[in-house]
Write a protein that holds these residues in place. Structure first.
Motif, PDB file in Angstrom:
ATOM      1  N   ASP A 257       0.834  -1.211   0.000  1.00 15.75           N
ATOM      2  CA  ASP A 257       0.000   0.000   0.000  1.00 15.75           C
ATOM      3  C   ASP A 257       0.866   1.257   0.000  1.00 15.75           C
ATOM      4  O   ASP A 257       0.552   2.227  -0.690  1.00 15.75           O
ATOM      5  CB  ASP A 257      -0.948   0.008   1.198  1.00 15.75           C
ATOM      6  CG  ASP A 257      -2.053  -1.035   1.079  1.00 15.75           C
ATOM      7  OD1 ASP A 257      -2.351  -1.473  -0.049  1.00 15.75           O
ATOM      8  OD2 ASP A 257      -2.617  -1.409   2.119  1.00 15.75           O
TER       9      ASP A 257
ATOM     10  N   ARG B 291     -12.321  -9.529   5.227  1.00 14.87           N
ATOM     11  CA  ARG B 291     -13.267  -8.528   5.735  1.00 14.87           C
ATOM     12  C   ARG B 291     -13.741  -8.847   7.153  1.00 14.87           C
ATOM     13  O   ARG B 291     -14.209  -7.956   7.864  1.00 14.87           O
ATOM     14  CB  ARG B 291     -14.452  -8.388   4.784  1.00 14.87           C
ATOM     15  CG  ARG B 291     -14.151  -7.514   3.579  1.00 14.87           C
ATOM     16  CD  ARG B 291     -15.422  -7.159   2.842  1.00 14.87           C
ATOM     17  NE  ARG B 291     -16.160  -8.331   2.396  1.00 14.87           N
ATOM     18  CZ  ARG B 291     -16.136  -8.827   1.166  1.00 14.87           C
ATOM     19  NH1 ARG B 291     -15.416  -8.259   0.245  1.00 14.87           N
ATOM     20  NH2 ARG B 291     -16.855  -9.890   0.867  1.00 14.87           N
TER      21      ARG B 291
ATOM     22  N   ARG C 146      -9.346  -2.671 -10.214  1.00 16.17           N
ATOM     23  CA  ARG C 146      -9.905  -1.437  -9.645  1.00 16.17           C
ATOM     24  C   ARG C 146     -11.350  -1.656  -9.173  1.00 16.17           C
ATOM     25  O   ARG C 146     -11.753  -1.158  -8.125  1.00 16.17           O
ATOM     26  CB  ARG C 146      -9.829  -0.312 -10.673  1.00 16.17           C
ATOM     27  CG  ARG C 146      -8.446   0.265 -10.813  1.00 16.17           C
ATOM     28  CD  ARG C 146      -8.438   1.505 -11.723  1.00 16.17           C
ATOM     29  NE  ARG C 146      -7.134   2.103 -11.743  1.00 16.17           N
ATOM     30  CZ  ARG C 146      -6.155   1.732 -12.578  1.00 16.17           C
ATOM     31  NH1 ARG C 146      -6.360   0.780 -13.460  1.00 16.17           N
ATOM     32  NH2 ARG C 146      -4.984   2.333 -12.533  1.00 16.17           N
TER      33      ARG C 146
ATOM     34  N   GLU D  95     -12.644  -4.544  -8.197  1.00 17.37           N
ATOM     35  CA  GLU D  95     -12.591  -5.374  -6.984  1.00 17.37           C
ATOM     36  C   GLU D  95     -12.192  -4.537  -5.779  1.00 17.37           C
ATOM     37  O   GLU D  95     -12.753  -4.701  -4.691  1.00 17.37           O
ATOM     38  CB  GLU D  95     -11.583  -6.516  -7.166  1.00 17.37           C
ATOM     39  CG  GLU D  95     -12.078  -7.641  -8.024  1.00 17.37           C
ATOM     40  CD  GLU D  95     -11.031  -8.720  -8.213  1.00 17.37           C
ATOM     41  OE1 GLU D  95     -11.417  -9.805  -8.674  1.00 17.37           O
ATOM     42  OE2 GLU D  95      -9.838  -8.496  -7.918  1.00 17.37           O
ATOM     43  N   ARG D  96     -11.230  -3.652  -5.980  1.00 19.37           N
ATOM     44  CA  ARG D  96     -10.783  -2.819  -4.859  1.00 19.37           C
ATOM     45  C   ARG D  96     -11.920  -1.921  -4.375  1.00 19.37           C
ATOM     46  O   ARG D  96     -12.127  -1.766  -3.167  1.00 19.37           O
ATOM     47  CB  ARG D  96      -9.581  -1.972  -5.268  1.00 19.37           C
ATOM     48  CG  ARG D  96      -9.058  -1.149  -4.123  1.00 19.37           C
ATOM     49  CD  ARG D  96      -7.757  -0.482  -4.461  1.00 19.37           C
ATOM     50  NE  ARG D  96      -7.236   0.203  -3.300  1.00 19.37           N
ATOM     51  CZ  ARG D  96      -6.957   1.493  -3.273  1.00 19.37           C
ATOM     52  NH1 ARG D  96      -7.114   2.230  -4.347  1.00 19.37           N
ATOM     53  NH2 ARG D  96      -6.493   2.037  -2.174  1.00 19.37           N
ATOM     54  N   ALA D  97     -12.667  -1.336  -5.313  1.00 20.96           N
ATOM     55  CA  ALA D  97     -13.787  -0.472  -4.934  1.00 20.96           C
ATOM     56  C   ALA D  97     -14.884  -1.284  -4.240  1.00 20.96           C
ATOM     57  O   ALA D  97     -15.476  -0.824  -3.257  1.00 20.96           O
ATOM     58  CB  ALA D  97     -14.348   0.229  -6.169  1.00 20.96           C
ATOM     59  N   GLY D  98     -15.135  -2.491  -4.719  1.00 27.21           N
ATOM     60  CA  GLY D  98     -16.198  -3.322  -4.145  1.00 27.21           C
ATOM     61  C   GLY D  98     -15.844  -3.911  -2.793  1.00 27.21           C
ATOM     62  O   GLY D  98     -16.706  -4.071  -1.928  1.00 27.21           O
ATOM     63  N   THR D  99     -14.568  -4.239  -2.583  1.00 23.55           N
ATOM     64  CA  THR D  99     -14.168  -4.894  -1.325  1.00 23.55           C
ATOM     65  C   THR D  99     -13.680  -3.902  -0.287  1.00 23.55           C
ATOM     66  O   THR D  99     -13.604  -4.240   0.893  1.00 23.55           O
ATOM     67  CB  THR D  99     -13.037  -5.909  -1.578  1.00 23.55           C
ATOM     68  OG1 THR D  99     -11.908  -5.226  -2.124  1.00 23.55           O
ATOM     69  CG2 THR D  99     -13.492  -7.017  -2.507  1.00 23.55           C
ATOM     70  N   ARG D 100     -13.297  -2.718  -0.722  1.00 26.16           N
ATOM     71  CA  ARG D 100     -12.718  -1.687   0.139  1.00 26.16           C
ATOM     72  C   ARG D 100     -11.434  -2.168   0.807  1.00 26.16           C
ATOM     73  O   ARG D 100     -11.124  -1.792   1.945  1.00 26.16           O
ATOM     74  CB  ARG D 100     -13.720  -1.217   1.184  1.00 26.16           C
ATOM     75  CG  ARG D 100     -14.914  -0.548   0.586  1.00 26.16           C
ATOM     76  CD  ARG D 100     -15.817  -0.019   1.649  1.00 26.16           C
ATOM     77  NE  ARG D 100     -17.035   0.497   1.023  1.00 26.16           N
ATOM     78  CZ  ARG D 100     -18.138   0.726   1.660  1.00 26.16           C
ATOM     79  NH1 ARG D 100     -18.204   0.490   2.952  1.00 26.16           N
ATOM     80  NH2 ARG D 100     -19.184   1.190   1.040  1.00 26.16           N
ATOM     81  N   LEU D 101     -10.695  -3.018   0.113  1.00 35.25           N
ATOM     82  CA  LEU D 101      -9.396  -3.481   0.584  1.00 35.25           C
ATOM     83  C   LEU D 101      -8.305  -2.629  -0.054  1.00 35.25           C
ATOM     84  O   LEU D 101      -8.497  -2.061  -1.129  1.00 35.25           O
ATOM     85  CB  LEU D 101      -9.172  -4.951   0.213  1.00 35.25           C
ATOM     86  CG  LEU D 101     -10.087  -5.985   0.862  1.00 35.25           C
ATOM     87  CD1 LEU D 101      -9.821  -7.370   0.282  1.00 35.25           C
ATOM     88  CD2 LEU D 101      -9.904  -6.006   2.367  1.00 35.25           C
ATOM     89  N   GLY D 102      -7.171  -2.582   0.590  1.00 32.34           N
ATOM     90  CA  GLY D 102      -6.027  -1.888   0.009  1.00 32.34           C
ATOM     91  C   GLY D 102      -5.411  -2.717  -1.109  1.00 32.34           C
ATOM     92  O   GLY D 102      -5.748  -3.898  -1.298  1.00 32.34           O
TER      93      GLY D 102
END
Length: 194
Positions: A33, A95, A60, A62-69
């Motif tokens: 990160d 999560r 991108r 997946e990152r927006a949907g999971t809110r993972l770094g």
């Protein structure tokens, strides 16, 4: 009594190892990160997508949907790939707040393999962690007059380094005349009297 203490010590040592792996993987994810700055993000995400066999747009999303770094996203994909699990299952496990070491253990994936995967794309992120992948140590330098110990000579041999002194040429004669006489006597069978 001694057996009980030894068993207690063994339990403590074994319990500390997963915690160290857990801390290490979480630190590696944080290192990724930190390595992906806003300026470097487009190139880093493209490189990650190529490594994972997907597209940068999919990552991108997946990152927006999971809110993972980015580090968590990368490690999720590698655990899913190495463990043969759906990546959504790994996302869900993360999560819940489970540490990476526990998730990797449940997926039967070696933490060291994950650190190696990170080191492939972000060597500094893996190197900056405790117990991370470190650059190989350079060969020790010795001065010409300094003798090497047995350990240093074995390491030189394993590394393929040349020995200190070049091997004698075929036409070189032994410097000590006595050694040459002994060798000649042994060859002719006159080395020992009976």
């Amino acid at each position: 009594m001694v057996m009980v203490r030894a068993l207690a010590l063994l339990i403590l040592v074994l319990a500390a190892r997963p915690a160290a792996a857990q801390d290490r993987l979480d630190a590696v994810a944080g290192g990724v990160d930190r390595a992906i700055t806003p300026a470097a993000e487009p190139a880093a995400v493209e490189r990650m997508a190529k490594f994972l066999g997907t597209t940068s747009d999919a990552l991108r999303a997946e990152r927006a949907g999971t809110r993972l770094g980015w580090g968590d996203l990368f490690i999720s994909h590698r655990i899913a790939s190495r463990g043969g699990h759906p990546v959504e299952k790994v996302f869900a496990a993360r999560r819940t707040g489970a540490p990476w070491g526990e998730i990797a253990s449940d997926a039967r994936v070696e933490p060291d393999a994950l650190v190696q995967d990170v080191a492939t794309l972000w060597p500094d992120a893996a190197r900056a962690t405790p117990g991370g992948v470190a650059p190989p140590d350079p060969a020790p330098v010795t001065t010409p007059g300094e003798k090497k110990g047995v350990g240093a000579r074995v390491l030189d041999l394993l590394r393929g380094s040349p020995p200190d002194a070049p091997p004698p040429a075929a036409d070189d004669r032994p410097a000590d005349r006595t050694q040459e006489e002994i060798r000649d006597r042994m060859i002719r069978g006159g080395g020992r009297s009976r």
